[in-house]
Design a protein around this motif. Structure first.
Motif, short mmCIF file in Angstrom:
data_model
loop_
_atom_site.label_atom_id
_atom_site.label_comp_id
_atom_site.label_asym_id
_atom_site.label_seq_id
_atom_site.Cartn_x
_atom_site.Cartn_y
_atom_site.Cartn_z
N ALA A 125 0.90 -1.14 -0.03
CA ALA A 125 -0.03 0.08 -0.14
C ALA A 125 0.90 1.25 0.03
O ALA A 125 0.55 2.15 -0.48
CB ALA A 125 -0.91 0.32 1.11
N TYR A 126 2.02 1.12 0.71
CA TYR A 126 2.69 2.25 0.83
C TYR A 126 3.56 2.58 -0.35
O TYR A 126 3.78 3.76 -1.16
CB TYR A 126 3.97 2.12 2.15
N ASP A 127 4.03 1.63 -1.25
CA ASP A 127 4.83 1.60 -2.24
C ASP A 127 4.13 2.15 -3.47
O ASP A 127 4.55 2.95 -4.29
CB ASP A 127 5.33 0.24 -2.39
N SER A 128 2.52 1.87 -3.52
CA SER A 128 1.76 2.09 -4.61
C SER A 128 0.91 3.41 -4.21
O SER A 128 0.09 3.94 -5.20
CB SER A 128 0.71 0.99 -4.87
N GLY A 129 0.93 3.87 -2.90
CA GLY A 129 0.17 5.15 -2.56
C GLY A 129 0.93 6.21 -2.35
O GLY A 129 2.24 6.51 -2.64
N PRO A 130 0.47 7.29 -1.80
CA PRO A 130 0.88 8.62 -1.32
C PRO A 130 1.85 8.40 -0.33
O PRO A 130 1.95 7.68 0.67
CB PRO A 130 -0.16 9.43 -0.83
N LYS A 131 2.99 9.31 -0.30
CA LYS A 131 4.16 9.32 0.62
C LYS A 131 3.88 10.20 1.44
O LYS A 131 4.83 10.58 2.36
CB LYS A 131 5.59 9.63 -0.21
N VAL A 132 2.87 10.92 1.49
CA VAL A 132 2.36 11.84 2.53
C VAL A 132 0.83 11.60 3.18
O VAL A 132 0.38 11.10 2.24
CB VAL A 132 2.48 13.36 2.12
N GLY A 133 0.57 12.30 4.08
CA GLY A 133 -0.89 12.35 4.49
C GLY A 133 -1.26 11.22 5.46
O GLY A 133 -0.36 10.31 5.82
N ALA A 134 -2.57 10.98 5.63
CA ALA A 134 -3.14 9.93 6.43
C ALA A 134 -2.78 8.59 6.10
O ALA A 134 -2.46 7.60 6.91
CB ALA A 134 -4.60 10.05 6.69
N ILE A 135 -2.97 8.04 4.75
CA ILE A 135 -2.82 6.89 4.31
C ILE A 135 -1.29 6.38 4.70
O ILE A 135 -1.15 5.21 5.22
CB ILE A 135 -3.36 6.57 2.77
N CYS A 136 -0.46 7.46 4.14
CA CYS A 136 0.79 7.11 4.52
C CYS A 136 1.17 6.73 5.89
O CYS A 136 1.96 5.69 6.30
CB CYS A 136 1.72 8.26 4.07
N ALA A 137 0.65 7.56 6.79
CA ALA A 137 0.92 7.26 8.21
C ALA A 137 0.35 6.00 8.66
O ALA A 137 1.00 5.39 9.50
CB ALA A 137 0.42 8.83 9.12
N ARG A 138 -0.84 5.63 8.17
CA ARG A 138 -1.50 4.46 8.69
C ARG A 138 -0.49 3.31 8.12
O ARG A 138 -0.36 1.91 8.99
CB ARG A 138 -2.65 4.25 8.02
N ASN A 139 0.08 3.49 6.81
CA ASN A 139 0.68 2.29 6.24
C ASN A 139 1.92 2.10 7.25
O ASN A 139 2.49 0.77 7.70
CB ASN A 139 1.23 2.58 5.06
N GLN A 140 2.80 3.21 7.52
CA GLN A 140 3.90 3.04 8.23
C GLN A 140 3.59 2.57 9.67
O GLN A 140 4.40 1.86 10.28
CB GLN A 140 4.66 4.49 8.39
#
Length: 174
Positions: A125-140
């Motif tokens: 999800a992180y590799d294919s998604g945004p590197k900033v924002g809420a999704i990024c934070a949830r991935n990490q």
């Protein structure tokens, strides 16, 4: 010749004795994780909700996908992560590997105590998604939780640092 036989016998006896010793206990990383999945998912979702980023990505999608995601959320609320996971995977078949859907899948995998697979899905999800924002934070944060549960302290610490990097400040306006 007798001079050389004694060291050979000593080595052979040492090898025999070491073969009889007890096996070492399993490594901590191989042990079954005892992390509370509900607490882990709460921490993941809190990481995304507490992040005030100027950049957020909201995809447009097929209404069938939205229906399956809603169904999955309803099943999750009823403490049924396995059927919820099935609904999310059906949504992925329609929408493809969307980062927000993959992230939801990772969270459901954590609820099912599938820590390793959850980490792998969150990384996708992180590799294919945004590197900033809420999704990024949830991935990490998912990587923090999965790696912590699996005993990978260094990997968890690296992911923890990335949670902070997911915040992108709004540009200064003049």
């Amino acid at each position: 010749m007798k001079f050389f036989q004694f060291p050979i016998l000593a080595v052979a006896a040492g090898a025999l004795l070491s073969a009889c010793s007890q096996p070492s206990p399993p490594a901590k990383a191989a042990a079954k994780p005892d992390r509370d999945p509900a607490a882990a998912v709460a921490a993941i979702r809190a990481a995304g909700s507490q992040l005030e980023s100027a950049v957020e990505v909201k995809p447009l999608r097929d209404p069938a996908v939205d229906g399956l995601i809603k169904q999955a959320r309803d099943l999750e609320a009823q403490a049924q992560p396995a059927p919820a996971l099935d609904a999310v995977r059906r949504a992925e078949k329609i929408a493809g590997p969307a980062p927000d859907i993959l992230q939801f899948e990772a969270e459901l995998l954590i609820e099912s105590r599938e820590w390793r697979e959850a980490g792998e899905v969150a990384q996708r999800a992180y590799d294919s998604g945004p590197k900033v924002g809420a999704i990024c934070a949830r991935n990490q944060q998912t990587l923090v939780e999965a790696r912590s549960a699996l005993g990978d302290a260094a990997g968890a610490e690296q992911a923890r640092a990335q949670v902070v990097a997911c915040k992108l400040a709004a540009p200064a306006r003049y």
